[in-house]
Scaffold this motif. Sequence first.
Motif, PDB file in Angstrom:
ATOM      1  N   PRO A  23      47.478  51.491  59.803  1.00 29.30           N
ATOM      2  CA  PRO A  23      46.450  51.293  58.765  1.00 29.30           C
ATOM      3  C   PRO A  23      46.527  49.927  58.085  1.00 29.30           C
ATOM      4  CG  PRO A  23      47.511  53.439  58.522  1.00 29.30           C
ATOM      5  CD  PRO A  23      48.334  52.647  59.486  1.00 29.30           C
ATOM      6  N   LEU A  24      47.697  49.270  58.183  1.00 34.09           N
ATOM      7  CA  LEU A  24      47.832  47.956  57.577  1.00 34.09           C
ATOM      8  C   LEU A  24      47.022  46.904  58.319  1.00 34.09           C
ATOM      9  CD1 LEU A  24      49.319  46.436  55.303  1.00 34.09           C
ATOM     10  CD2 LEU A  24      51.190  46.033  56.902  1.00 34.09           C
ATOM     11  N   LEU A  25      46.772  47.123  59.605  1.00 32.11           N
ATOM     12  CA  LEU A  25      46.030  46.143  60.398  1.00 32.11           C
ATOM     13  C   LEU A  25      44.579  46.013  59.932  1.00 32.11           C
ATOM     14  CD1 LEU A  25      46.144  44.140  62.714  1.00 32.11           C
ATOM     15  CD2 LEU A  25      45.644  46.011  64.295  1.00 32.11           C
ATOM     16  N   PRO A  26      43.790  47.104  59.808  1.00 30.55           N
ATOM     17  CA  PRO A  26      42.436  46.929  59.236  1.00 30.55           C
ATOM     18  C   PRO A  26      42.457  46.458  57.799  1.00 30.55           C
ATOM     19  CG  PRO A  26      42.935  49.255  59.551  1.00 30.55           C
ATOM     20  CD  PRO A  26      44.005  48.483  60.254  1.00 30.55           C
ATOM     21  N   GLY A  27      43.514  46.806  57.049  1.00 30.34           N
ATOM     22  CA  GLY A  27      43.633  46.282  55.691  1.00 30.34           C
ATOM     23  C   GLY A  27      43.815  44.780  55.669  1.00 30.34           C
ATOM     24  N   PRO A  42      39.564  43.155  49.503  1.00 25.59           N
ATOM     25  CA  PRO A  42      40.334  44.327  49.060  1.00 25.59           C
ATOM     26  C   PRO A  42      41.822  44.150  49.343  1.00 25.59           C
ATOM     27  CG  PRO A  42      39.252  44.785  51.146  1.00 25.59           C
ATOM     28  CD  PRO A  42      38.766  43.422  50.712  1.00 25.59           C
ATOM     29  N   SER A  43      42.612  45.013  48.757  1.00 16.66           N
ATOM     30  CA  SER A  43      44.049  44.990  48.992  1.00 16.66           C
ATOM     31  C   SER A  43      44.350  45.357  50.444  1.00 16.66           C
ATOM     32  CB  SER A  43      44.747  45.980  48.054  1.00 16.66           C
ATOM     33  OG  SER A  43      46.105  46.162  48.413  1.00 16.66           O
ATOM     34  N   VAL A  44      45.416  44.798  50.978  1.00 18.71           N
ATOM     35  CA  VAL A  44      45.804  45.137  52.354  1.00 18.71           C
ATOM     36  C   VAL A  44      46.240  46.590  52.445  1.00 18.71           C
ATOM     37  CG1 VAL A  44      46.448  42.772  52.956  1.00 18.71           C
ATOM     38  CG2 VAL A  44      48.146  44.302  51.953  1.00 18.71           C
ATOM     39  N   TRP A  45      46.592  47.199  51.306  1.00 21.22           N
ATOM     40  CA  TRP A  45      47.014  48.598  51.293  1.00 21.22           C
ATOM     41  C   TRP A  45      45.843  49.551  51.060  1.00 21.22           C
ATOM     42  CZ3 TRP A  45      51.730  48.496  53.059  1.00 21.22           C
ATOM     43  CH2 TRP A  45      52.563  47.416  52.756  1.00 21.22           C
ATOM     44  N   ASP A  50      42.818  54.948  50.559  1.00 21.11           N
ATOM     45  CA  ASP A  50      41.641  55.736  50.925  1.00 21.11           C
ATOM     46  C   ASP A  50      42.037  57.011  51.673  1.00 21.11           C
ATOM     47  OD1 ASP A  50      40.063  53.797  49.772  1.00 21.11           O
ATOM     48  OD2 ASP A  50      39.609  52.790  51.664  1.00 21.11           O
ATOM     49  N   MET A  51      42.981  56.893  52.592  1.00 23.99           N
ATOM     50  CA  MET A  51      43.387  58.069  53.364  1.00 23.99           C
ATOM     51  C   MET A  51      44.073  59.102  52.478  1.00 23.99           C
ATOM     52  SD  MET A  51      44.823  56.263  56.822  1.00 23.99           S
ATOM     53  CE  MET A  51      43.851  54.987  57.621  1.00 23.99           C
ATOM     54  N   LEU A  52      44.950  58.646  51.597  1.00 21.14           N
ATOM     55  CA  LEU A  52      45.629  59.586  50.700  1.00 21.14           C
ATOM     56  C   LEU A  52      44.635  60.275  49.778  1.00 21.14           C
ATOM     57  CD1 LEU A  52      48.831  57.529  49.769  1.00 21.14           C
ATOM     58  CD2 LEU A  52      48.683  59.524  51.266  1.00 21.14           C
ATOM     59  N   LYS A  53      43.641  59.540  49.297  1.00 18.78           N
ATOM     60  CA  LYS A  53      42.621  60.137  48.432  1.00 18.78           C
ATOM     61  C   LYS A  53      41.816  61.186  49.191  1.00 18.78           C
ATOM     62  CE  LYS A  53      38.921  57.806  47.570  1.00 18.78           C
ATOM     63  NZ  LYS A  53      37.982  56.770  47.057  1.00 18.78           N
ATOM     64  N   LEU A  54      41.454  60.886  50.436  1.00 15.73           N
ATOM     65  CA  LEU A  54      40.675  61.833  51.228  1.00 15.73           C
ATOM     66  C   LEU A  54      41.479  63.075  51.579  1.00 15.73           C
ATOM     67  CD1 LEU A  54      38.865  59.308  53.606  1.00 15.73           C
ATOM     68  CD2 LEU A  54      37.777  60.749  51.882  1.00 15.73           C
ATOM     69  N   TYR A 221      31.143  64.026  57.815  1.00 19.17           N
ATOM     70  CA  TYR A 221      32.544  64.341  57.545  1.00 19.17           C
ATOM     71  C   TYR A 221      32.927  63.936  56.121  1.00 19.17           C
ATOM     72  CZ  TYR A 221      33.639  65.381  62.424  1.00 19.17           C
ATOM     73  OH  TYR A 221      33.706  65.950  63.670  1.00 19.17           O
ATOM     74  N   GLY A 222      33.918  64.605  55.593  1.00 17.95           N
ATOM     75  CA  GLY A 222      34.466  64.274  54.285  1.00 17.95           C
ATOM     76  C   GLY A 222      35.850  64.880  54.144  1.00 17.95           C
ATOM     77  N   GLY A 223      36.558  64.500  53.096  1.00 20.01           N
ATOM     78  CA  GLY A 223      37.866  65.071  52.822  1.00 20.01           C
ATOM     79  C   GLY A 223      38.890  64.742  53.890  1.00 20.01           C
ATOM     80  N   PRO A 224      39.790  65.705  54.198  1.00 19.76           N
ATOM     81  CA  PRO A 224      40.853  65.442  55.179  1.00 19.76           C
ATOM     82  C   PRO A 224      40.334  65.043  56.561  1.00 19.76           C
ATOM     83  CG  PRO A 224      41.305  67.454  53.945  1.00 19.76           C
ATOM     84  CD  PRO A 224      39.909  67.045  53.579  1.00 19.76           C
ATOM     85  N   ASP A 225      39.197  65.623  56.968  1.00 15.93           N
ATOM     86  CA  ASP A 225      38.646  65.261  58.277  1.00 15.93           C
ATOM     87  C   ASP A 225      38.309  63.779  58.339  1.00 15.93           C
ATOM     88  OD1 ASP A 225      38.793  67.862  59.238  1.00 15.93           O
ATOM     89  OD2 ASP A 225      36.849  68.391  58.397  1.00 15.93           O
ATOM     90  N   LEU A 226      37.696  63.261  57.274  1.00 16.89           N
ATOM     91  CA  LEU A 226      37.358  61.842  57.251  1.00 16.89           C
ATOM     92  C   LEU A 226      38.620  60.984  57.173  1.00 16.89           C
ATOM     93  CD1 LEU A 226      35.035  59.825  57.247  1.00 16.89           C
ATOM     94  CD2 LEU A 226      34.969  59.988  54.750  1.00 16.89           C
ATOM     95  N   GLY A 227      39.634  61.463  56.464  1.00 21.48           N
ATOM     96  CA  GLY A 227      40.904  60.737  56.430  1.00 21.48           C
ATOM     97  C   GLY A 227      41.539  60.640  57.803  1.00 21.48           C
ATOM     98  N   ILE A 228      41.483  61.731  58.574  1.00 20.56           N
ATOM     99  CA  ILE A 228      42.013  61.722  59.942  1.00 20.56           C
ATOM    100  C   ILE A 228      41.215  60.757  60.813  1.00 20.56           C
ATOM    101  CG2 ILE A 228      42.311  63.135  62.014  1.00 20.56           C
ATOM    102  CD1 ILE A 228      42.916  65.490  60.179  1.00 20.56           C
TER     103      ILE A 228
END
Length: 311
Positions: A23-27, A42-45, A50-54, A221-228
């Motif tokens: 995930p750091l690469l797209p960041g 945006p921040s590199v992190w 975003d994934m943790l929030k989703l 999609y939303g929530g955990p599915d979108l995070g995945i």
Amino acid sequence: MGCLGMSTFIWFCGLVLSLLLCPLLPGLVGKLKGIFVGCPGPSVWQPYYDMLKLLRKGSVYSQTTTWVLPLAPLVTLAALLCAMLFLPFAFVDSPLAFEGDVIVFFYFLALGRVLGVLAALDTGSSFAGMGASREMQFSSLAELGMFCILAFLLRLSGRFSMSGLLNAADSSMWSYSGTALFLVAIAFFILLLAENCRVPFDDPDTHLELTMIHEAMVLDYGGPDLGIIHYAAALKLWLFTSICSLMIVPAGLLSGFGGLLVFVLAQFLLGGLLALVEAVSARFRFLKVPQFLLGVPGLAIIAIIMLLLFK
């Protein structure tokens, strides 16, 4: 620890670092792209945030959808994880490598793509259907270029495994086949942009449904599915940059943890190149994308001819 055990340990460290740092690469791409166009970016992190929030949210599914919609993100991620097991991380052959694993590798990638397209069609959304149609059209053209690149690497290495193909280009091969390898590296970088829906083929930051490809497919999609899905997209980008860096950096340049460091550094250098390309180019019109993709097999065929004539 024996030589074989140390090699397996280095490969395993490369795999674990890939799973953690992908995930750091797209960041990094987003941050550098912002800097190149004159804004902080945006921040590199940010992808991690975003994934943790989703993942902390819940999922909502339409009553018109079937089991395909929630299953697709999990299958796509599992297929990518299985495909990564055949890559020679840190320039060390995969312990699972065997002759013919190239076919298995690309079948895993195809499985993730097909499930994603079926899930987009399962929603019944016209925008998701448009994105799925574009995805299949462009991927069919990209496959032709990929097969030509594989033919070049097979001719160069004489092996038919991912480890054998990608670890074949040592310093001696670069000395007499450098021009052909450079052309193939350019061709694969174009495929990297297309397969990961990056500018100029697609814009991952757009929110206009009529111009989206990948983003149009995941609108429901939303929530955990979108995070995945976001993690799987980052993992796929890391996978393709891994192949590109393994093709460019001569095998055997460094071994052990030095090779691991060079491998990770090459990943982020390619991320910087990707950000530069996106900052200075605009998204193509859809009618121009097939013409650009057909240049990939053209470059690969020229490289094969050069290899046959001058090897």
